[in-house]
Structures are given as structure tokens and as C-alpha cells.
Scaffold this active site. Structure first.
Site, PDB file in Angstrom:
ATOM      1  CG  HIS B  32      -1.837  -1.311   1.152  1.00  0.00           C
ATOM      2  ND1 HIS B  32      -2.795  -1.331   0.136  1.00  0.00           N
ATOM      3  CD2 HIS B  32      -1.784  -2.214   2.024  1.00  0.00           C
ATOM      4  CE1 HIS B  32      -3.692  -2.288   0.568  1.00  0.00           C
ATOM      5  NE2 HIS B  32      -3.072  -2.983   1.552  1.00  0.00           N
ATOM      6  CB  THR B  33       0.420   4.543   0.938  1.00  0.00           C
ATOM      7  OG1 THR B  33      -0.752   4.930   0.383  1.00  0.00           O
ATOM      8  CG2 THR B  33       1.032   6.017   1.016  1.00  0.00           C
ATOM      9  CD  GLN B  34       5.303   0.221   1.679  1.00  0.00           C
ATOM     10  OE1 GLN B  34       6.036   0.273   2.606  1.00  0.00           O
ATOM     11  NE2 GLN B  34       3.922  -0.668   1.738  1.00  0.00           N
TER      12      GLN B  34
END
Lengths: 297, 260, 260
Positions: B32-34
Site C-alpha cells: 500500500h502507500t509506503q
């Protein structure tokens, strides 16, 4: 003519040989017994009004609203089976919110009416369901100003978005009525429920298609029409529920709201006065009409 | 077309060169968003007698690029709550839409807004905590300003991990280092907060933003400031940092004229 | 793909594919925990139990807030916790602590609604262990201490590791300054390394027997433990929140600590 014994009215979605769908017609009958509901499309807004028949003295006055808000800018009134009306409103709210999640802005009144029309129509197609026992009036105001996209963070390019025709008019009032068959039309003035005939006759006198009636006048007329339509069922008590949606620079700033208490009461007083004025002419009795009105108050 | 169906539709090496396979799907973990992309820097806020003041600059950065310079990071909710966002701007927009849908649903009942700033903060902190627990965080640190159920000024913070805390003065990001000490010096105790005027609070925030403008490379001299009081929300979105003095920079190597 | 010599040119073209093994496996760079610092301490007596914690919340070297409680009433009748008879302290990752507290509170309330009687501390202790272990592979990053009175009216203290391993103890310190406070408590509460003077020589020297201490003594020990921890640990300070469970209910006291 008669359907008794033919069996074509026993299941939903079945046509009779002469091309009628009886279950839908029975649903219309349910609507015809409901309290009168009307909508007026004025030049600077829309008024919705409904005659809420008081079925019991044990019910709290002003509670159990029959008008509902969808998103911020649309209102719905309906005549017929109240629970069906509630489900209809619930669906309308889901549609409005799904529109927002896709397009990041408010749903136009026309688009909502179209989706609701399709939804209601689907309930005439299957034997496992019955049609909606309501005719609903959907009124709203599509913003005439350029709206920010939901969640927009900046002011965007100063030159304005492309592909626009300068000075073209957008937005404005919208009024639609959706029937149990799924049929819906756009209206200048719409009426349904028990007193619809009288109400329609009154609406036609208003010359709505010329687009001259103001929202404030509309409020007064709507109250009067509900009172006129109530004449035929005088034995029953009722409450007048009224909501409106104005233009962005109007009193509700494009939002669907209840008509303020003061204005509502003023409109009701005017409605009663107008009715008694008619009675005077008909009965040719003079003098004490105004006194009796004051006593009622 | 050749005899190798698995090659159909693949880029040809003789035309495109060997494709960099790191861009193709690998067998790594679901990601997901890192890291955040377009970000807003500090939000600063302080309570005063009868309300809360909150401010944030109008910049959204893309890494070190000052990408958008007219971004409104203070968001109104109802008539008495403001949320200040720092961190990822697209996640802020997502939360903004969440709030919009709540506001619409709240207004379906005729008694109108029932959610106060405290309720809002509880809700948002749970959204953030849930997302971090799914390993799909909303990359924001937010401040919620408004009133609690007893009409007392309320100011609280929630971050991408779901951590929450409340204090009379709060700041996110760089502001936690630079603005909070200034605010703590100006309003050292409960009493000074309870006697602070709106004007004092606003002046303090403007001072904090000025210091941040001097020292935070991801900040901007255009900012928004909101005051929430009993009278409602006053929000000004095109403020300019004034009375700047860069004299201090002269003495610093690599900051002002002195380069080597 | 192999390029065959002598084939028509169209057959000799190379194509690029995803290489399943060539790209290194990427690890998640989002770390879902943080340490909010602070310490908690619990001591049980013959007819009471005390749970205490400092009220500082930190993020790295920043102080988030000077007042974020770590000790909570569990299973109270309203949001103030009135009517509760169980205490829980959590230290470590505050967001997990908050979530854990809310879950346990809901469980204890549901127990009362469903069975018409209050949950015993023993049952609550076991339940807390289960809740923690359910998240064995994504733990609540907290050290929890549960306090109340047992079936005989004696002070009961249960201490936990983050994944639910627990035991009943006389006394326990947890959190960042646990290692500073625990030896002090070993000596002052359990009388470790204390001997009865003149009882013998060398190994014959008789250890002083531990016995439940009076409440006044315990309260003083708690204050001393924290004032000392404040001096030696940067994450401990600002305020000391102390809760005492007795048969007449829960008393809460607050003492200021140094803010440096």
C-alpha cells in the site's frame, strides 16, 4: 374491463391481454389514498408541501416527518405507503452518495430522478416483488455557480477551466414526479395523493410555465393549495409540512430546508383566509368570517 | 507474430531496449502507500480564552519541489470545528470527502449538526488507527480544533498511527520542534491559556509561522488562519507573512550572502 | 528467451519479461508502531491495589503532551468511569493502549449486561490475556497491568507482556523506566536483599519476610519511585496519576512531577 376472475392481477409483471399491468394500477390506488403532496417549481427555487393526515391524537405534533432531504440540495415528498416512501428516500440517498463518490460533486436533480425512475420501474418486472406504493415528488436546485470538486484543495487555474461556453446558464430549479410504474416527468407543478385533482386545477391557474412566480409566492400558493385539496376530507385533522430549496443567493443558499416556522404559519394563515374568502362568496354570508378565523387561532 | 504466445504483447528489446524489470509485478509483499507523495508541512494551533486558533501555510510540496502554492489545509466541519492537515494531500482529500459524507448524513435529521470537534477527533483517530492496522495508512498528522460537549475549547491531535494526544498548544511536523517551544514560552501554564485573548493567540500563531518560514525549507509565506470561538469560525485563507527580518541569515554560513 | 541463429529476423527478436526472482523482495517501509514512553507501576496491599503512571507522552525527543493518562477505569457505568472496580494501565504504543483499553472496557460492560453481575478481576485478567494473544502476530505493543480486589477482598495485580502472557504479582513496574524502578521495588516491597539483623552468619542469615504493606507506605513508595525515575529518565515526568482500588471504590490522585 373488469379483471375479476381473469387472474391477470395475481402476479406482478404480468400483462393482461389488453396490455395492462394490474399490480401497478393497484399501487396507484394506494397512492390515491395518501395525503396530498405537491411541488412547485418557481423561478428562484422549489417548494414542496405535503398534507400529513393525523391518524392519532397520540402522535407528537411536528414529529414523523414526511419530507426528506437527499444530499444537501434535493428534497423528496411522497404520497402513498409511508414505509415505501422511506425506502425510496433511502435509495435516493444511496444514489446521491454513490454519485458523489464517482463524480466528486452533487448529483443533478434530473440524474437522480432518472436513477430513481429506473429503480422504481425495476419493481414492476419481477414476480418476487411488488411495485412501490408511492408517487414521489423530487425537487431540488442544481448550483448555478461553478462548484468546487469535493475535496478540492487549491483555487485551480486563474483562467478558468477549458471547454466552457462563456455566459451560458447552468443549474437552476428541478422538479420531477415518479409514479409506481417508474414513469417520471419533469414538471412546473406536480401533485399527487388524495387531493391531486383539486391541487392540479389550482396549480394550472398559477401560470407556472411563464417562470414568473417567486419562491416566496410559491410558498404561499403551496400552503393554500394543500388547504384547498384538504376540503374534500375535512373530517380528518392534518399538519402542513413544507420544505424549500432556493437559489444560492436565496434564503436557503441552494440547500433543501424546512420552511421557517414563522413563514409557514404566515402562509397557513393566508391559506385559511383565502379559503374562507371563497366560502363567503359561495354562501353569501358576510361579516363574521374574520371573527371566526381569529377565534380558531 | 511469433510462435511464443507468452511473448505476444511484450515490449521488443530491439525497439525499446531491455525492459527494466523492477517496474513489473514481483513476488514481493502486497504494498500500500509506503511514503507520502504531495505533502503539506506543519499545522500550529493554540487555545485561548473562549476558543481555539489554528494555522497552516498554503503549500503542497512534491518532495523538495514547491508544487502547489494555494492549497487550503484548514478544513471546516459544521459551524464549530476546523481540522488542520499535514502530510499527504491526497489522503487529506480522501478524509475531506469522508467528512463531507458525514456532514450530509448528519443533516438528514432536522436537528442538524450533532458532532462536535471532540466527537470528530475520536472518529478521525479511529479511521487513522484502522488504516494503520490494515498496513494501509492515511499519511497524515491532523489537529482538530473546536469545542467539546461542554462548550469548552478543544484541541487535539491524531497521526497516521492512530496516536492521539491533547494539549493547550500543538503543532505537527517541523512545528513540533520550532513552534511548540515558542507557544509554551508565551503561554506557559493553564492560567495563561485561560486568560489569553484571541488577538494574543492569533499573533502567537503568526509569529510561529514566521519562524517556520525562516527555518522550514518546505514552508511558504502564504498561509491560512482560523479562529473558532462561540461566534463561529472566522477563516482567512490568503494571509501573507509580514515584517520579515532576514538579518540573522547574514551570520550563517551557507544561508545568506556568506557562501564558503 | 533464446535467440536462434539462422532463423528469420522476425523470429530473432528478444522480448522482456518480469523476472520473478531477479527483483529483491521489498519489505514494508511503513512501521506501524511508535514508543510513546513513560512508565507505570502497580503495587497490591492486603485490602487495596494501587496503579500509577506518569502523564507525559513523547515522540522521540519531543514531548507531545504533558497530560495523557496511562491508567484507566474499566467497566464503569458512564464515560467518567464512575462505578468501576477494575483498573488497567498501559504503557508503550499509546494508540494500541487506547484500543486495548476500549476493548476491555466494552468486554467488562457486556459481561455485566449479559450476566447481571460484575466481572471478577480473575476473569477479567484471563480475558485480557486472550485479547492480547488474539493479536499474537500483530501485537498490541503495550505492557499492561490490571488491578482490582480478588474474591477475598485482597489487592490483586496482574501483569502482562504484549502477547498475553500473564501472572499475578505483588508489585510491578513497566515502561521505559521499569528497569530503574523495579530493583527499588524488589528491595522495598518484597524486601529483597534485606535480612533480619543478628539472625545468623553468612548463609544462615535469615531473609526479611515480605508482607503486605500499609497503604500510606505504598503511596509514598510510588511517589518516591516516580520522582527518582524522573531524575534519571528523560521520557518520564510532568505528572503522576495514581489510582487506588479499595472496597469502597476507586480514588484518583494527581501529583505534579518535574517538567524538565
Amino acid at each position: 374491463m373488469t379483471s375479476i376472475g381473469t387472474g391477470y392481477d395475481l402476479s406482478n409483471s404480468v400483462f393482461s391481454p389488453d396490455g395492462r399491468n394490474f399490480q401497478v394500477e393497484y399501487a396507484v390506488k394506494a397512492v390515491e389514498n395518501g395525503g396530498t403532496a405537491i411541488g412547485i417549481r418557481c423561478k428562484d427555487g422549489v417548494v414542496l408541501a405535503v398534507e400529513k393526515i393525523i391518524t392519532s391524537k397520540l402522535l407528537k405534533p411536528g414529529a414523523n416527518k414526511r419530507t426528506a432531504t437527499v444530499d444537501r440540495h434535493i428534497g423528496i415528498v411522497s404520497a402513498g405507503l409511508v414505509p415505501d416512501g422511506r425506502h425510496f428516500v433511502s435509495r435516493a440517498r444511496d444514489e446521491a452518495s454513490s454519485w458523489r463518490s464517482v463524480y466528486k460533486g452533487p448529483i443533478p436533480v434530473s440524474a437522480l430522478s432518472n436513477r430513481l425512475g429506473s429503480y422504481v420501474q425495476a419493481y414492476t418486472l419481477y414476480s418476487s416483488v411488488r411495485p412501490f406504493g408511492v408517487t414521489a415528488i423530487v425537487g431540488g436546485w442544481d448550483s448555478e455557480a461553478e462548484l468546487a470538486v469535493d475535496g478540492q484543495v487549491g483555487s485551480g487555474p486563474e483562467s478558468g477551466s477549458g471547454g466552457k461556453i462563456q455566459g451560458a446558464k447552468t443549474g437552476g430549479p428541478g422538479l420531477y414526479m415518479i409514479e409506481p410504474s417508474g414513469l417520471y416527468w419533469g414538471y412546473y407543478g406536480a401533485a399527487t395523493g388524495k387531493g391531486r385533482q383539486a391541487a392540479k386545477a389550482e396549480l394550472e391557474k398559477l401560470d407556472l410555465n411563464s417562470g414568473n412566480l417567486s419562491l416566496l409566492e410559491g410558498v404561499k400558493e403551496a400552503a393554500r393549495i394543500i388547504y384547498v385539496a384538504h376540503e374534500d376530507s375535512k373530517d380528518k385533522d392534518f399538519e402542513l409540512e413544507m420544505t424549500w430549496i432556493s437559489s444560492l443567493d436565496g434564503p436557503t443558499k441552494g440547500r433543501h430546508e424546512e420552511v421557517p416556522k414563522g413563514l409557514l404559519e404566515e402562509a397557513e394563515r393566508a391559506a385559511k383566509r383565502a379559503l374562507e374568502g371563497e366560502d363567503e362568496e359561495e354562501d353569501a354570508t358576510k361579516g363574521d368570517a374574520n371573527d371566526s378565523e381569529r377565534m380558531e387561532e | 507474430m511469433n510462435h511464443f504466445p507468452e511473448a505476444w504483447g511484450r515490449p521488443r528489446d530491439d525497439i525499446y531496449g531491455p525492459y527494466n524489470p523492477s517496474y513489473l509485478q514481483t513476488t514481493g509483499p502486497k504494498t500500500h502507500t509506503q511514503s507520502p507523495a504531495v505533502t503539506g508541512t506543519s499545522v500550529v494551533a493554540v487555545k485561548f480564552n473562549g476558543g481555539v486558533a489554528i494555522a497552516a501555510d498554503n503549500l503542497a510540496s512534491y518532495g523538495s519541489l514547491a508544487r502547489f502554492t494555494d492549497v487550503k489545509r484548514l478544513r471546516k466541519f459544521g459551524e464549530s470545528a476546523v481540522i488542520g492537515f499535514s502530510g499527504d494531500v491526497s489522503d487529506m482529500q480522501h478524509i475531506d470527502r469522508l467528512l463531507e459524507s458525514i456532514d450530509i448524513r448528519e443533516n438528514y435529521s432536522t436537528h442538524g449538526n450533532t458532532m462536535n470537534a471532540k466527537n470528530l477527533h475520536t472518529y478521525l483517530s479511529k479511521v487513522l488507527y484502522k488504516r494503520r492496522s490494515e498496513f494501509n495508512p492515511l499519511w497524515n498528522h491532523i489537529l482538530v480544533a473546536g469545542f467539546d460537549e461542554n462548550k469548552k475549547p478543544f484541541l487535539s491531535s491524531a497521526d497516521l498511527l492512530g496516536t492521539t494526544f491533547s494539549a493547550p498548544h500543538l503543532a505537527t511536523g517541523f512545528g513540533a520542534h520550532l513552534a511548540v517551544p515558542i507557544l509554551r514560552r508565551l503561554f506557559p501554564d493553564e492560567e495563561s491559556i485561560e486568560t489569553a485573548s484571541k488577538e494574543q493567540a492569533v499573533a502567537a500563531l503568526r509569529e510561529c509561522l514566521k519562524v517556520l518560514w525562516y527555518r522550514d525549507a518546505r514552508s511558504l509565506d502564504k498561509y491560512s488562519i482560523a479562529v473558532i470561538s462561540e461566534a463561529g469560525i472566522e477563516i482567512e485563507e490568503d494571509q501573507q507573512i509580514e515584517a520579515q527580518s532576514w538579518a540573522f541569515a547574514e551570520a550563517i554560513k551557507g544561508y545568506g550572502a556568506q557562501v564558503n | 528467451m533464446t535467440i536462434l541463429t539462422g532463423q528469420p529476423p522476425s523470429e530473432a527478436i528478444g522480448y522482456s519479461f518480469a523476472k520473478a526472482t531477479s527483483a529483491p523482495v521489498r519489505e514494508h517501509s511503513f512501521y506501524p508502531y511508535t514508543d510513546n514512553g513513560g512508565s507505570t507501576l502497580g503495587i497490591s496491599g492486603s485490602d487495596f491495589a494501587i496503579l500509577a503512571g506518569d502523564t507525559r507522552s513523547v515522540a522521540g525527543y519531543n514531548i507531545n503532551s504533558r497530560y495523557v493518562p496511562k491508567v484507566f477505569k474499566i467497566g464503569g457505568d458512564d464515560e467518567t468511569g464512575e462505578g468501576a472496580h477494575i483498573l488497567l494501565s498501559v504503557v508503550g504504543f499509546a494508540a494500541d493502549g487506547q484500543a486495548l483499553k476500549e476493548r476491555l472496557d466494552a468486554v467488562v460492560k457486556m459481561y455485566k449486561y449479559q450476566h447481571g453481575k460484575s466481572m471478577s478481576v480473575r476473569a477479567c485478567a484471563q480475558r485480557l490475556s486472550t485479547i492480547l494473544y488474539q493479536k499474537r502476530f500483530f501485537p498490541y505493543y503495550v505492557h499492561a497491568i490490571l488491578a482490582g480486589l480478588d474474591e477475598d477482598g485482597k489487592g490483586a495485580l496482574y501483569t502482562y507482556d504484549p502477547v498475553g502472557s500473564y501472572e499475578r504479582e505483588q508489585c510491578r513496574a513497566a515502561g521505559s523506566a521499569a528497569s530503574l524502578m523495579m530493583p527499588f521495588l524488589d528491595n522495598q516491597v518484597n524486601f529483597k536483599n534485606q535480612y533480619i539483623p543478628g539472625s545468623g552468619e553468612g548463609h544462615a542469615l535469615e531473609p526479611k519476610k515480605a508482607e503486605p504493606l500499609p497503604r500510606k507506605t505504598v503511596e509514598q513508595l510510588v511517589r518516591d519511585a516516580f520522582t527518582s525515575a524522573v531524575e534519571r529518565h528523560i521520557e518520564v515526568g510532568d505528572g503522576l496519576q495514581m489510582m487506588v482500588v479499595t472496597k469502597s471504590g476507586i480514588e484518583e490522585v494527581y501529583y505534579g512531577l518535574k517538567q524538565d
